[in-house]
Design an enzyme around this catalytic site. Structure first.
Site, PDB file in Angstrom:
ATOM      1  N   SER A  63       0.799  -1.235   0.000  1.00 16.33           N
ATOM      2  CA  SER A  63       0.000   0.000   0.000  1.00 16.33           C
ATOM      3  C   SER A  63       0.828   1.281   0.000  1.00 16.33           C
ATOM      4  O   SER A  63       0.256   2.374  -0.092  1.00 16.33           O
ATOM      5  CB  SER A  63      -0.960   0.008   1.192  1.00 16.33           C
ATOM      6  OG  SER A  63      -2.098  -0.772   0.907  1.00 16.33           O
ATOM      7  N   LYS A  66       0.196   3.875  -2.644  1.00 13.17           N
ATOM      8  CA  LYS A  66      -0.748   4.990  -2.536  1.00 13.17           C
ATOM      9  C   LYS A  66      -0.045   6.332  -2.357  1.00 13.17           C
ATOM     10  O   LYS A  66      -0.691   7.384  -2.442  1.00 13.17           O
ATOM     11  CB  LYS A  66      -1.729   4.731  -1.397  1.00 13.17           C
ATOM     12  CG  LYS A  66      -2.627   3.507  -1.649  1.00 13.17           C
ATOM     13  CD  LYS A  66      -3.610   3.299  -0.506  1.00 13.17           C
ATOM     14  CE  LYS A  66      -4.515   2.105  -0.765  1.00 13.17           C
ATOM     15  NZ  LYS A  66      -3.939   0.824  -0.340  1.00 13.17           N
ATOM     16  N   SER A 123      -6.033   3.682   4.386  1.00 10.99           N
ATOM     17  CA  SER A 123      -5.451   2.949   3.259  1.00 10.99           C
ATOM     18  C   SER A 123      -6.522   2.301   2.390  1.00 10.99           C
ATOM     19  O   SER A 123      -6.369   1.181   1.898  1.00 10.99           O
ATOM     20  CB  SER A 123      -4.467   1.879   3.764  1.00 10.99           C
ATOM     21  OG  SER A 123      -3.662   1.404   2.709  1.00 10.99           O
ATOM     22  N   LYS A 229       2.867   6.528   4.758  1.00  9.29           N
ATOM     23  CA  LYS A 229       2.062   5.383   4.325  1.00  9.29           C
ATOM     24  C   LYS A 229       2.716   4.062   4.704  1.00  9.29           C
ATOM     25  O   LYS A 229       3.893   3.843   4.441  1.00  9.29           O
ATOM     26  CB  LYS A 229       1.847   5.445   2.808  1.00  9.29           C
ATOM     27  CG  LYS A 229       0.760   4.514   2.319  1.00  9.29           C
ATOM     28  CD  LYS A 229      -0.601   4.993   2.783  1.00  9.29           C
ATOM     29  CE  LYS A 229      -1.631   3.877   2.777  1.00  9.29           C
ATOM     30  NZ  LYS A 229      -1.429   2.860   3.830  1.00  9.29           N
TER      31      LYS A 229
END
Length: 389
Positions: A63, A66, A123, A229
């Protein structure tokens, strides 16, 4: 616009006599991130690498993908292509995303602000795809934008196949490339208003109230951490691109392939502790600070400001000085309309002797449209009247 430049204006010396011996920060050999497949630690403003371990090893970013998704969202906001209160409709594809999600229903609408909160804090894969389709018109179009942006940033070891980080063949990046993406994202100061929030709510005044808790626990437990993140898949293991700011210095730390979330957070913490104990920054300019007027030919404006494209600082080890730093501004020749906001007009160079310490683009602070014949006629008449008096 021609790329060839001519040196103009400012060329002077900074004399900051508050500090002692002369020197500039370079990477120090230390033992960090021992339980990670790959890692890197950089100072945000200068991009100086303070530590790295297998930083160019291609790995699944999970993730942390992102970060690029959020970067393209923030760019679209900055350029006025979307607005923070725009309604974004959830497609069947977006609603079908598994993994981390905010449980969007097909046809459900949320604002860009709400979608960003869903991406940055929780997320949300569904929110990421909804925003991708909103910006690019299609999921595939957004993936193309992601890869084009990666090329623009000079990322040679990154390939995106989706905006979420869900497992996919040939979807990979590196610790170094993730740090560069994070550096670019942090140009937009408002992003940390999302990534730095520990908990929030969506659909607050409905019977579907949804609690958001940041997957990056360091936001709550490490002073100064305000992003960016996390990531996890079975293949990627535990990953985190973190940023923290202390005493005016912002650093970015990336860990990929840690065995547990506890190991991931411990290693990031050690990297941040090392950076803040050993280094300091000397801020020079904020982002969007005007440094030069540029003449524009055949535009509806005759001049435009060349502004800094990012915060500009110098980095030293603690106790070192920034004496005798020379600044040079180089402006591209023959700037001709049309010019878009953010187009490169030249560059700023800070150097000490023959060593370049910082080189950063200067960009247009606004749009300049091509002039109409009536604009040009009025300008010609005005110039004639001015010089004839």
């Amino acid at each position: 616009m021609k790329k060839r430049g001519s040196k103009i204006l400012i060329c002077f010396i900074f004399l900051l006599a508050l500090f002692a011996p002369t020197g500039f920060a370079e990477e120090t050999k230390v033992d960090l991130a021992e339980d990670a497949s790959s890692a890197i630690l950089i100072e945000r403003d200068t991009g100086t690498v303070l530590f790295e371990k297998e930083a160019d090893k291609k790995l699944p970013p999970a993730s942390m993908t992102k970060i690029m998704t959020m970067l393209l969202i923030m760019e679209a906001l900055d350029e006025g292509k979307i607005k923070i209160n725009d309604k974004v409709r959830t497609s069947e594809l977006a609603a079908s995303m598994g993994g981390s999600q905010i449980f969007l229903g097909a046809g459900e609408e949320m604002t860009v602000d709400e979608m960003l909160r869903g991406i940055a804090i929780a997320s949300g894969n569904d929110a990421s795809v909804a925003m991708a389709e909103h910006i690019a018109g299609s999921h595939d179009g957004f993936i193309e934008m992601m890869n084009n942006k990666a090329k623009e940033l000079g990322l040679q070891n990154t390939s995106f196949k989706n905006p979420t980080g869900l497992p996919a063949a040939e979807h990979y990046s590196t610790a170094r490339d993730m740090a560069i993406m994070a550096k670019e994202l942090l140009k937009y100061d408002s992003i940390t208003k999302y990534t730095g929030v520990y908990e929030d709510y969506l659909r607050e005044n409905t019977d579907k109230k949804f609690w958001l808790v940041n997957t990056n626990r360091l936001v709550k437990f490490y002073p100064g951490v305000d992003g960016i993140k996390t990531g996890f898949t079975n293949e990627a293991k535990y990953c985190l691109t973190a940023t923290a700011k202390k005493d005016g210095m912002r650093v970015i730390a990336v860990v990929m392939g840690a065995p547990t979330p506890k190991d991931r957070n411990r290693q990031i913490t050690k990297m941040l502790d090392f950076a803040f104990s050993q280094y300091r920054t000397h801020p020079m300019y904020e982002r969007n600070q005007p440094l030069s007027k540029v003449k524009v030919s055949k535009g509806d404006k005759s001049t435009i400001n060349a502004v800094t494209s990012e915060p500009i600082s110098l980095l030293t080890k603690k106790g070192e000085s920034v004496d005798d730093v020379e600044q040079e501004i180089i402006i591209n020749e023959n700037s001709k309309a049309p010019i878009n906001k953010g187009d490169e007009l030249g560059k700023l160079i800070l150097k000490k002797g023959d060593k370049i310490l910082v080189e950063s683009p200067l960009v247009a602070n606004t749009e300049v449209k091509a002039a109409t014949w009536w604009n040009l006629l009025k300008r010609t008449i005005g110039d004639f009247a001015k010089y004839s008096n």
